[in-house]
Motif scaffolding. Sequence first.
Motif: not given
Length: 114
Positions: A64-66, A61, A84, A59, A68
């Motif tokens: 990432k985390g938001r 940077s 988000s 991903y 998929t």
Amino acid sequence: QVQVVESGGGLVQPGGSLRLSCAASGSIRSIYAMGWYRQAPGKQRELVARITNGGSTNYGSSVKGRFTISRDSAKNTVYLQMNSLKPEDTAVYYCNAEGSLQYWGRGTQVTVSS
């Protein structure tokens, strides 16, 4: 030859979610990875997410985390779930298929705004 077609873009408020889809067709046996890139006005195209045939992902940077990335091999389709969302995610999102050549879709606009 490989064709890729994106769908699922649109307008969403900050904090909202969208899911993009990319369907591949043609000589898909030559493809070993698919991914999403985006390009905002005045900026270079950048990697958002990528997934290989083996399921490995990477991903950008900033997502990432938001975001998929996932794939349905039976449907030759890759998805990008975006959560988000922020105004800075606004861009044209392009699907990419990697084989002996790079194949690109026409892009789908994602706008994050209140």
